[in-house]
Scaffold this active site. Sequence first.
Site, PDB file in Angstrom:
ATOM      1  N   ASP A 185       0.828  -1.199   0.000  1.00  0.00           N
ATOM      2  CA  ASP A 185       0.000   0.000   0.000  1.00  0.00           C
ATOM      3  C   ASP A 185       0.871   1.260   0.000  1.00  0.00           C
ATOM      4  O   ASP A 185       1.944   1.288   0.601  1.00  0.00           O
ATOM      5  CB  ASP A 185      -0.903   0.000   1.230  1.00  0.00           C
ATOM      6  CG  ASP A 185      -2.050   0.986   1.113  1.00  0.00           C
ATOM      7  OD1 ASP A 185      -2.330   1.445  -0.012  1.00  0.00           O
ATOM      8  OD2 ASP A 185      -2.661   1.301   2.142  1.00  0.00           O
ATOM      9  N   ARG A 187       0.542   5.227  -4.725  1.00  0.00           N
ATOM     10  CA  ARG A 187      -0.018   6.479  -5.263  1.00  0.00           C
ATOM     11  C   ARG A 187       0.317   7.665  -4.355  1.00  0.00           C
ATOM     12  O   ARG A 187       0.659   8.747  -4.838  1.00  0.00           O
ATOM     13  CB  ARG A 187      -1.524   6.340  -5.436  1.00  0.00           C
ATOM     14  CG  ARG A 187      -1.924   5.323  -6.512  1.00  0.00           C
ATOM     15  CD  ARG A 187      -3.411   5.337  -6.751  1.00  0.00           C
ATOM     16  NE  ARG A 187      -4.157   4.946  -5.556  1.00  0.00           N
ATOM     17  CZ  ARG A 187      -5.477   5.075  -5.423  1.00  0.00           C
ATOM     18  NH1 ARG A 187      -6.192   5.594  -6.409  1.00  0.00           N
ATOM     19  NH2 ARG A 187      -6.089   4.683  -4.334  1.00  0.00           N
ATOM     20  N   THR A 237      -9.718  -6.798  -6.532  1.00  0.00           N
ATOM     21  CA  THR A 237     -10.924  -6.634  -7.356  1.00  0.00           C
ATOM     22  C   THR A 237     -11.480  -5.214  -7.213  1.00  0.00           C
ATOM     23  O   THR A 237     -12.059  -4.675  -8.159  1.00  0.00           O
ATOM     24  CB  THR A 237     -11.997  -7.657  -6.941  1.00  0.00           C
ATOM     25  OG1 THR A 237     -12.172  -7.629  -5.513  1.00  0.00           O
ATOM     26  CG2 THR A 237     -11.589  -9.071  -7.343  1.00  0.00           C
ATOM     27  N   GLU A 238     -11.285  -4.600  -6.046  1.00  0.00           N
ATOM     28  CA  GLU A 238     -11.762  -3.229  -5.831  1.00  0.00           C
ATOM     29  C   GLU A 238     -10.973  -2.209  -6.651  1.00  0.00           C
ATOM     30  O   GLU A 238     -11.472  -1.115  -6.956  1.00  0.00           O
ATOM     31  CB  GLU A 238     -11.676  -2.862  -4.348  1.00  0.00           C
ATOM     32  CG  GLU A 238     -12.677  -3.587  -3.449  1.00  0.00           C
ATOM     33  CD  GLU A 238     -12.264  -5.010  -3.124  1.00  0.00           C
ATOM     34  OE1 GLU A 238     -11.095  -5.374  -3.410  1.00  0.00           O
ATOM     35  OE2 GLU A 238     -13.099  -5.766  -2.589  1.00  0.00           O
ATOM     36  N   ASN A 239      -9.742  -2.549  -7.020  1.00  0.00           N
ATOM     37  CA  ASN A 239      -8.902  -1.608  -7.768  1.00  0.00           C
ATOM     38  C   ASN A 239      -9.438  -1.327  -9.173  1.00  0.00           C
ATOM     39  O   ASN A 239      -9.040  -0.339  -9.802  1.00  0.00           O
ATOM     40  CB  ASN A 239      -7.468  -2.139  -7.887  1.00  0.00           C
ATOM     41  CG  ASN A 239      -6.723  -2.122  -6.567  1.00  0.00           C
ATOM     42  OD1 ASN A 239      -5.806  -2.911  -6.351  1.00  0.00           O
ATOM     43  ND2 ASN A 239      -7.104  -1.237  -5.662  1.00  0.00           N
ATOM     44  N   PHE A 240     -10.346  -2.164  -9.666  1.00  0.00           N
ATOM     45  CA  PHE A 240     -10.906  -1.925 -10.998  1.00  0.00           C
ATOM     46  C   PHE A 240     -11.734  -0.641 -11.049  1.00  0.00           C
ATOM     47  O   PHE A 240     -12.048  -0.137 -12.128  1.00  0.00           O
ATOM     48  CB  PHE A 240     -11.771  -3.115 -11.432  1.00  0.00           C
ATOM     49  CG  PHE A 240     -10.982  -4.307 -11.899  1.00  0.00           C
ATOM     50  CD1 PHE A 240     -10.415  -4.328 -13.168  1.00  0.00           C
ATOM     51  CD2 PHE A 240     -10.799  -5.405 -11.071  1.00  0.00           C
ATOM     52  CE1 PHE A 240      -9.681  -5.433 -13.606  1.00  0.00           C
ATOM     53  CE2 PHE A 240     -10.071  -6.507 -11.493  1.00  0.00           C
ATOM     54  CZ  PHE A 240      -9.502  -6.519 -12.764  1.00  0.00           C
TER      55      PHE A 240
END
Length: 306
Positions: free
Chosen positions: A33, A36, A79-82
């Site tokens: 993490d 960004r 999957t949430e990163n999509f």
Amino acid sequence: MRAWLRERVRAGYEHLLRREISGSPTHVAVIQDGNRRYARQRGGDAPDGHRAGAQTTEDVLSWCQDLGVEELTLYAFSTENFDRPDEELEPLFDLLAEKLREFADAESVHDNEVCVRVIGDHAMLPERVRSAARYAEERTREYDEFVLNVALAYGGRNELLHAARGVVDDVAAGELDASDVDVATVEDRLYDCPVRDVDLIIRTGGDERTSNFLPWHANGNEAAVFFCAPYWPEFSKVDFLRAIRTYENREQSWRRTRARRALALVRAFGNAELEEARQVADRFRDALPRRERADAEDVTTTEPAD
């Protein structure tokens, strides 16, 4: 001068930590993490942070091998990163495909016989990433000295849902009796690649949560967890060694608790039915403080009364 002094202090602390570590976990899982935020802090864009984090990934792989860790799982893309914008996703997919192919061809990977596996819902990924994943897995399929799992399009709930649906389908088709469903039945239906139980989860970036990561293999094994503030590109060997030390302290505490519980049972009953407790107490006796070991030895070596 200050940079030299900081480096000397860091090297000294790293040496001290290394001396404090007597073993290592078998399977380490990492939530990478902060890429960004690292980039934004330096005036860059998200792809810059992801690329900087890729170097840390290579470093951690080397540190694991040096310490005798046998399996490393990296939470590279959930999957949430999509839900992120395309201008961030497309460069990230390019980087993932590039790095998978680089790993597959790296001399260090082949010299150390690293088996690279991609876990997650492959169908959700772009073809260029799926192709690179297949290439990496095929190139390293025969290796068994070290396992590197790259979690892409991964979600713990999605994994458990996939397994549950597989069990239901097999029961409905008459291929499985509901009364025969056990732990192994579920594990066989998790994502295609088998994964060892997780001993230690590391999360960088300051957040203290495990974010739906390997719930079956980590929570079920009561894995130790180490949260740290540095963003993933800043994660250092000192941070890694501190995580290993946290695991060792947690493991020592667990062994001590097991020994004390077993000793309490033997003292309370002392009969042949508690032979298993006697064996547990004897096995973990060394985890007890010195003043308790002699008493534990007397308890575990004394024959139970008839």
